[in-house]
Design a protein around this motif. Structure first.
Motif, PDB file in Angstrom:
ATOM      1  N   VAL A  64      15.700  -4.156   8.254  1.00 41.20           N
ATOM      2  CA  VAL A  64      14.359  -4.010   9.197  1.00 41.20           C
ATOM      3  C   VAL A  64      14.452  -5.203   9.524  1.00 41.20           C
ATOM      4  O   VAL A  64      14.512  -6.104   9.646  1.00 41.20           O
ATOM      5  N   VAL A 124      12.486  -7.591  12.460  1.00 44.74           N
ATOM      6  CA  VAL A 124      11.125  -8.338  12.560  1.00 44.74           C
ATOM      7  C   VAL A 124      11.067  -8.698  13.922  1.00 44.74           C
ATOM      8  O   VAL A 124      11.549  -9.659  13.952  1.00 44.74           O
ATOM      9  N   CYS A 169       8.002 -12.074   4.498  1.00 40.13           N
ATOM     10  CA  CYS A 169       8.640 -10.812   4.344  1.00 40.13           C
ATOM     11  C   CYS A 169      10.163 -10.447   4.011  1.00 40.13           C
ATOM     12  O   CYS A 169      10.420  -9.283   3.316  1.00 40.13           O
ATOM     13  N   GLY A 209      10.356  -7.727   1.424  1.00 40.79           N
ATOM     14  CA  GLY A 209      11.629  -6.989   1.443  1.00 40.79           C
ATOM     15  C   GLY A 209      12.313  -6.766   0.877  1.00 40.79           C
ATOM     16  O   GLY A 209      13.259  -5.985   0.132  1.00 40.79           O
ATOM     17  N   ILE A 257      15.957  -7.780   5.230  1.00 41.61           N
ATOM     18  CA  ILE A 257      15.097  -8.338   6.667  1.00 41.61           C
ATOM     19  C   ILE A 257      15.969  -9.758   7.672  1.00 41.61           C
ATOM     20  O   ILE A 257      16.744  -9.856   7.510  1.00 41.61           O
ATOM     21  N   ASP A 261      14.794 -11.523  11.390  1.00 37.77           N
ATOM     22  CA  ASP A 261      13.813 -12.348  12.530  1.00 37.77           C
ATOM     23  C   ASP A 261      14.575 -12.421  13.386  1.00 37.77           C
ATOM     24  O   ASP A 261      15.248 -13.114  13.771  1.00 37.77           O
ATOM     25  N   ILE A 308       9.605  -3.833  12.991  1.00 30.91           N
ATOM     26  CA  ILE A 308       7.979  -4.431  12.919  1.00 30.91           C
ATOM     27  C   ILE A 308       8.256  -5.062  14.074  1.00 30.91           C
ATOM     28  O   ILE A 308       9.365  -5.925  14.494  1.00 30.91           O
ATOM     29  N   TYR A 348       2.339  -7.868   8.486  1.00 29.63           N
ATOM     30  CA  TYR A 348       3.544  -7.427   8.686  1.00 29.63           C
ATOM     31  C   TYR A 348       3.641  -6.743   7.097  1.00 29.63           C
ATOM     32  O   TYR A 348       4.836  -6.211   6.889  1.00 29.63           O
ATOM     33  N   LEU A 365       5.452  -3.438   6.043  1.00 25.51           N
ATOM     34  CA  LEU A 365       7.182  -3.331   5.591  1.00 25.51           C
ATOM     35  C   LEU A 365       7.204  -1.919   4.141  1.00 25.51           C
ATOM     36  O   LEU A 365       8.097  -2.164   4.146  1.00 25.51           O
TER      37      LEU A 365
END
Length: 146
Positions: free
Chosen positions: A5, A7, A36, A40, A47, A49, A73, A133, A137
């Motif tokens: 994912v 972010v 996060c 995660g 994750i 970012d 996200i 957030y 998630l």
């Protein structure tokens, strides 16, 4: 390999904790990333970012996420209300997208009530602080592990 994912945080979010704490709270962007990452890990997600104050950099990062991540996200900050270009980039992304806003954009100035990003988002969370957030998630984890 764990689902990934991304972010994404847009303009001025690098100043979380310092900029208008009465609206955005005292948590920093590093706190958001740490929360996060920890969640995660517990959900079996990797994750990544990314934060930028530059629209083109955000668009480039969305393009790079195509085929390499399972969900995004995004807190586009002020670009929510102005950027058709970010909307267009998100429309090329095949995975799930959840839009997050720390403040409740619908209780703020009228120009903040519309988000171009919402036209692509599979879900929108606003007004729940940085907890938004984590909720996003959790939702992505349920979608990408189904």
């Amino acid at each position: 390999m764990k689902p990934t994912v991304l972010v994404i945080n847009g303009p001025n979010l690098n100043l979380l904790g310092m900029r208008q704490p009465e609206i955005y709270g005292r948590d920093t962007l590093a706190d958001v990333v740490a929360a996060c990452t920890a969640l995660g890990d517990s959900l079996g997600l990797a994750i990544e970012d990314f934060q930028s104050n530059h629209e083109g950099a955000i668009i480039d990062r969305i393009h790079q996420a195509r085929g390499t991540t399972d969900g995004i996200i995004i807190n586009p900050g002020a670009y929510s209300h102005t950027s058709v270009a970010i909307l267009d980039a998100l429309n090329t992304y095949e995975g799930q997208v959840i839009e997050v806003h720390i403040s409740n954009i619908h209780k703020r100035e009228a120009f903040r009530h519309h988000s171009y990003v919402s036209l692509r988002a599979d879900g929108v969370i606003a007004g729940l602080g940085i907890e938004g957030y984590l909720l996003a998630l959790r939702r992505l984890a349920s979608l990408v592990t189904e």
